[in-house]
Motif scaffolding. Structure first.
Motif, PDB file in Angstrom:
ATOM      1  N   GLY A  85       0.828  -1.200   0.000  1.00 33.87           N
ATOM      2  CA  GLY A  85       0.000   0.000   0.000  1.00 33.87           C
ATOM      3  C   GLY A  85       0.861   1.249   0.000  1.00 33.87           C
ATOM      4  N   VAL A  86       0.403   2.290  -0.690  1.00 31.14           N
ATOM      5  CA  VAL A  86       1.109   3.564  -0.745  1.00 31.14           C
ATOM      6  C   VAL A  86       0.146   4.668  -0.354  1.00 31.14           C
ATOM      7  N   GLN A  87       0.628   5.585   0.479  1.00 31.05           N
ATOM      8  CA  GLN A  87      -0.139   6.773   0.845  1.00 31.05           C
ATOM      9  C   GLN A  87       0.760   7.986   0.643  1.00 31.05           C
ATOM     10  N   MET A  88       0.209   9.039   0.047  1.00 32.24           N
ATOM     11  CA  MET A  88       0.962  10.268  -0.191  1.00 32.24           C
ATOM     12  C   MET A  88       0.309  11.401   0.599  1.00 32.24           C
ATOM     13  N   TYR A  89       1.140  12.126   1.332  1.00 30.41           N
ATOM     14  CA  TYR A  89       0.672  13.227   2.175  1.00 30.41           C
ATOM     15  C   TYR A  89       1.318  14.534   1.729  1.00 30.41           C
ATOM     16  N   ASN A  90       0.607  15.638   1.952  1.00 30.40           N
ATOM     17  CA  ASN A  90       1.151  16.965   1.731  1.00 30.40           C
ATOM     18  C   ASN A  90       0.657  17.827   2.879  1.00 30.40           C
ATOM     19  N   GLN A 146       1.332  25.122  -8.308  1.00 28.18           N
ATOM     20  CA  GLN A 146       2.502  24.321  -8.681  1.00 28.18           C
ATOM     21  C   GLN A 146       2.397  23.842 -10.125  1.00 28.18           C
ATOM     22  N   CYS A 147       1.213  23.416 -10.547  1.00 29.60           N
ATOM     23  CA  CYS A 147       1.047  22.915 -11.909  1.00 29.60           C
ATOM     24  C   CYS A 147       1.093  24.047 -12.930  1.00 29.60           C
ATOM     25  N   ALA A 148       0.477  25.191 -12.622  1.00 29.96           N
ATOM     26  CA  ALA A 148       0.466  26.324 -13.557  1.00 29.96           C
ATOM     27  C   ALA A 148       1.866  26.881 -13.773  1.00 29.96           C
ATOM     28  N   THR A 149       2.700  26.871 -12.728  1.00 34.80           N
ATOM     29  CA  THR A 149       4.056  27.412 -12.834  1.00 34.80           C
ATOM     30  C   THR A 149       5.091  26.327 -13.119  1.00 34.80           C
ATOM     31  N   LYS A 150       4.601  25.103 -13.399  1.00 35.49           N
ATOM     32  CA  LYS A 150       5.468  23.957 -13.726  1.00 35.49           C
ATOM     33  C   LYS A 150       6.517  23.691 -12.640  1.00 35.49           C
ATOM     34  N   GLN A 151       6.081  23.822 -11.387  1.00 34.37           N
ATOM     35  CA  GLN A 151       6.939  23.491 -10.259  1.00 34.37           C
ATOM     36  C   GLN A 151       6.546  22.121  -9.735  1.00 34.37           C
ATOM     37  N   ASN A 152       7.466  21.496  -9.022  1.00 36.77           N
ATOM     38  CA  ASN A 152       7.217  20.150  -8.507  1.00 36.77           C
ATOM     39  C   ASN A 152       6.219  20.156  -7.361  1.00 36.77           C
ATOM     40  N   LEU A 153       5.515  19.027  -7.237  1.00 40.70           N
ATOM     41  CA  LEU A 153       4.622  18.778  -6.102  1.00 40.70           C
ATOM     42  C   LEU A 153       5.418  18.019  -5.044  1.00 40.70           C
ATOM     43  N   ASP A 154       5.342  18.476  -3.801  1.00 47.09           N
ATOM     44  CA  ASP A 154       6.046  17.811  -2.705  1.00 47.09           C
ATOM     45  C   ASP A 154       5.109  16.825  -2.017  1.00 47.09           C
ATOM     46  N   ALA A 155       5.681  15.704  -1.604  1.00 45.41           N
ATOM     47  CA  ALA A 155       4.871  14.687  -0.929  1.00 45.41           C
ATOM     48  C   ALA A 155       5.719  13.908   0.054  1.00 45.41           C
ATOM     49  N   VAL A 156       5.089  13.496   1.124  1.00 41.39           N
ATOM     50  CA  VAL A 156       5.660  12.503   2.029  1.00 41.39           C
ATOM     51  C   VAL A 156       4.964  11.196   1.664  1.00 41.39           C
ATOM     52  N   ILE A 157       5.752  10.185   1.360  1.00 42.83           N
ATOM     53  CA  ILE A 157       5.209   8.922   0.873  1.00 42.83           C
ATOM     54  C   ILE A 157       5.435   7.835   1.901  1.00 42.83           C
ATOM     55  N   LYS A 158       4.366   7.136   2.239  1.00 44.58           N
ATOM     56  CA  LYS A 158       4.448   5.995   3.152  1.00 44.58           C
ATOM     57  C   LYS A 158       4.082   4.734   2.376  1.00 44.58           C
ATOM     58  N   VAL A 159       4.979   3.760   2.435  1.00 38.43           N
ATOM     59  CA  VAL A 159       4.745   2.484   1.762  1.00 38.43           C
ATOM     60  C   VAL A 159       4.624   1.419   2.847  1.00 38.43           C
ATOM     61  N   PRO A 172       6.504  -4.545   7.020  1.00 38.91           N
ATOM     62  CA  PRO A 172       7.373  -3.369   7.137  1.00 38.91           C
ATOM     63  C   PRO A 172       6.703  -2.123   6.584  1.00 38.91           C
ATOM     64  N   SER A 173       7.259  -0.971   6.951  1.00 38.01           N
ATOM     65  CA  SER A 173       6.805   0.286   6.350  1.00 38.01           C
ATOM     66  C   SER A 173       8.039   1.110   6.003  1.00 38.01           C
ATOM     67  N   TYR A 174       7.869   1.986   5.044  1.00 30.96           N
ATOM     68  CA  TYR A 174       8.960   2.803   4.529  1.00 30.96           C
ATOM     69  C   TYR A 174       8.391   4.188   4.289  1.00 30.96           C
ATOM     70  N   THR A 175       9.068   5.221   4.769  1.00 36.16           N
ATOM     71  CA  THR A 175       8.615   6.595   4.585  1.00 36.16           C
ATOM     72  C   THR A 175       9.733   7.407   3.944  1.00 36.16           C
ATOM     73  N   THR A 176       9.379   8.212   2.972  1.00 35.78           N
ATOM     74  CA  THR A 176      10.347   9.075   2.306  1.00 35.78           C
ATOM     75  C   THR A 176       9.662  10.353   1.843  1.00 35.78           C
ATOM     76  N   SER A 177      10.449  11.360   1.574  1.00 35.53           N
ATOM     77  CA  SER A 177       9.939  12.599   0.983  1.00 35.53           C
ATOM     78  C   SER A 177      10.361  12.634  -0.469  1.00 35.53           C
ATOM     79  N   ALA A 178       9.506  13.188  -1.300  1.00 32.89           N
ATOM     80  CA  ALA A 178       9.822  13.250  -2.721  1.00 32.89           C
ATOM     81  C   ALA A 178       9.171  14.481  -3.337  1.00 32.89           C
ATOM     82  N   SER A 179       9.640  14.816  -4.516  1.00 29.84           N
ATOM     83  CA  SER A 179       9.119  15.940  -5.264  1.00 29.84           C
ATOM     84  C   SER A 179       8.935  15.488  -6.707  1.00 29.84           C
TER      85      SER A 179
END
Length: 189
Positions: A85-90, A146-159, A172-179
């Motif tokens: 399972g994957v969950q994305m947070y902002n 972010q989309c209009a200015t073509k900038q990245n979306l930031d997310a904290v991802i939990k797997v 197990p679980s794994y958490t990381t930040s990504a853009s």
């Protein structure tokens, strides 16, 4: 005769203990789980769900997305997942308490990560936006800006996963930040 029996018994016990310790050492080396290397990239619309990958209503939308997940298993033992399972947070979406996107990969058969090998998965996730959850429209504003200015979306991802190694069930679980670049590209919002 009693001394010979005692000496033989002592030698046998010593040899058995040494063999058991060596066996335990080899088993620990082989079974000692090392953390996999996980690379999550390429967030994009999944147009196989709908023509555009989006469904819209007056106060909400669903975006059907795919994300590429590459996992390198450094262990000597193959891991067979039952589900992932994957969950994305902002932080702008309900102050980061509610995932803005989530997905479950449950194929009905095992998801196999072979020993000393890299496995690549296209993971389906659904971004669900509701104006009732985003009362002050902070996430919608963030997403549009972010989309209009073509900038990245930031997310904290939990797997989160559920798998079996030999006969043990592990979760197990794994958490990381990504853009990520805005996945809506030519579709627009």
């Amino acid at each position: 005769m009693g001394v010979i029996k005692g000496t033989f018994r002592c030698i046998c016990c010593t040899v058995c203990i040494v063999v058991l310790l060596i066996g335990a050492g080899v088993a620990a080396f082989i079974l000692w789980a090392r953390a996999p290397t996980v690379d999550i990239s390429n967030l994009r619309l999944d147009s196989s769900k709908t023509f555009t990958g989006l469904t819209l209503s007056a106060t909400s939308f669903n975006a059907f997305l795919l994300v590429t997940v590459k996992v390198y298993n450094p262990n000597f033992v193959t891991a067979k997942f039952d589900s992932i399972g994957v969950q994305m947070y902002n932080p702008t979406y309900n102050t980061g308490l509610t995932p803005f996107a989530e997905g479950l990969l449950n194929t009905g058969s095992k998801i196999v990560f072979n020993a000393h090998d890299t496995t690549t998965l296209d993971f389906p996730i659904t971004m669900s936006y509701s104006a009732t959850t985003d009362k002050n429209k902070a996430f919608l504003t963030y997403l549009l800006t972010q989309c209009a200015t073509k900038q990245n979306l930031d997310a904290v991802i939990k797997v989160n996963g559920s798998f079996t190694v030999i006969a043990w069930s592990v979760s197990p679980s794994y958490t990381t930040s990504a853009s990520y670049p805005c996945p809506f590209g030519n579709v627009g919002l």
